[in-house]
Structure formats: C-alpha cells, structure tokens
Design a protein around this motif. Sequence first.
Motif, PDB file in Angstrom:
ATOM      1  N   GLY A 141      -7.929   0.870  -6.555  1.00  0.00           N
ATOM      2  CA  GLY A 141      -7.396   1.169  -5.345  1.00  0.00           C
ATOM      3  C   GLY A 141      -8.150   1.036  -4.068  1.00  0.00           C
ATOM      4  O   GLY A 141      -9.347   0.183  -4.958  1.00  0.00           O
ATOM      5  N   ARG A 192       0.501   4.637  -0.060  1.00  0.00           N
ATOM      6  CA  ARG A 192      -0.223   5.733   0.797  1.00  0.00           C
ATOM      7  C   ARG A 192       0.314   6.172   2.133  1.00  0.00           C
ATOM      8  O   ARG A 192       1.486   5.291   2.668  1.00  0.00           O
ATOM      9  N   ARG A 212      -1.227   6.456  -7.682  1.00  0.00           N
ATOM     10  CA  ARG A 212       0.194   6.203  -6.654  1.00  0.00           C
ATOM     11  C   ARG A 212       0.619   4.648  -7.361  1.00  0.00           C
ATOM     12  O   ARG A 212       1.618   4.712  -7.089  1.00  0.00           O
ATOM     13  N   SER A 213      -0.635   4.342  -7.072  1.00  0.00           N
ATOM     14  CA  SER A 213       0.084   2.678  -7.184  1.00  0.00           C
ATOM     15  C   SER A 213       0.896   2.549  -8.550  1.00  0.00           C
ATOM     16  O   SER A 213       1.296   1.469  -9.235  1.00  0.00           O
ATOM     17  N   ASP A 256       0.919  -0.958   0.017  1.00  0.00           N
ATOM     18  CA  ASP A 256      -0.115   0.206  -0.107  1.00  0.00           C
ATOM     19  C   ASP A 256       0.998   1.540   0.131  1.00  0.00           C
ATOM     20  O   ASP A 256       1.938   1.492   0.413  1.00  0.00           O
ATOM     21  N   CYS A 311      -3.729   1.500  -3.761  1.00  0.00           N
ATOM     22  CA  CYS A 311      -3.264   3.693  -2.835  1.00  0.00           C
ATOM     23  C   CYS A 311      -4.516   3.677  -2.731  1.00  0.00           C
ATOM     24  O   CYS A 311      -5.504   2.410  -2.459  1.00  0.00           O
ATOM     25  N   GLN A 312      -4.878   5.339  -2.960  1.00  0.00           N
ATOM     26  CA  GLN A 312      -6.282   5.576  -2.551  1.00  0.00           C
ATOM     27  C   GLN A 312      -7.259   4.969  -4.202  1.00  0.00           C
ATOM     28  O   GLN A 312      -8.584   4.480  -4.139  1.00  0.00           O
TER      29      GLN A 312
END
Length: 104
Positions: A91, A29, A70-71, A27, A65-66
Amino acid sequence: MFSFFNKTSINGSELQQKLTLNPEIIDVREKSEFQAGHIPGAKNIPLSKISAYSLKGDRPIYIICQSGLRSRQATKLLRKKGIQAFNVKGGMSRWSGTVRGGKL
C-alpha cells in the motif's frame, strides 16, 4: 488450476512503471486518509463502498490502501464481479512515488 499462476497483486515499483499508461487506480482508504496523501490520479472509493463499483470497459485496475490489507479484500470482491483488479502490495506505506494532497 493453481492460484500461484494467477497473479492478483503487484508491488509499488511495478505500479510506478505503469503510471505513464494512465492506469485506473482506486484508493480504498477513508476520505481523510486519502486527503492526507494519495497517488496522483487515484480515485477514492472507501472499502465500505467498493461493492457498488462498476468498471466501464475491460482494462485492469489497481487497488491500494495504507498497508495492503483493505486493498486485498477489495481486489477479491471486485474479481468475483469479473473485474480485472490487482492489489498493490504494501500500500501507501511502501509507495515511493509522487504523492498529492499531503505527506505520508
């Protein structure tokens, strides 16, 4: 030849099906987001620190991620390092499985 044939992402349902295999889930985040709710067994390595990640062994890892932005960045970076990384599309905002640590 075509990136269309080189699958680099999965959706939350596909990841849920893999949970019985105890996959490596990262993860990306920030710590406070992770603590608010995450997939049980996931490791928290914020995007800002993911470049230092090294994989022991040769197994796929799943990056979340959310929302998936980002992932996706982390997945590209890790793949350049030769790690078999897969982005979890959508996410945590689309995750319908068990969550540990809080409510999303």
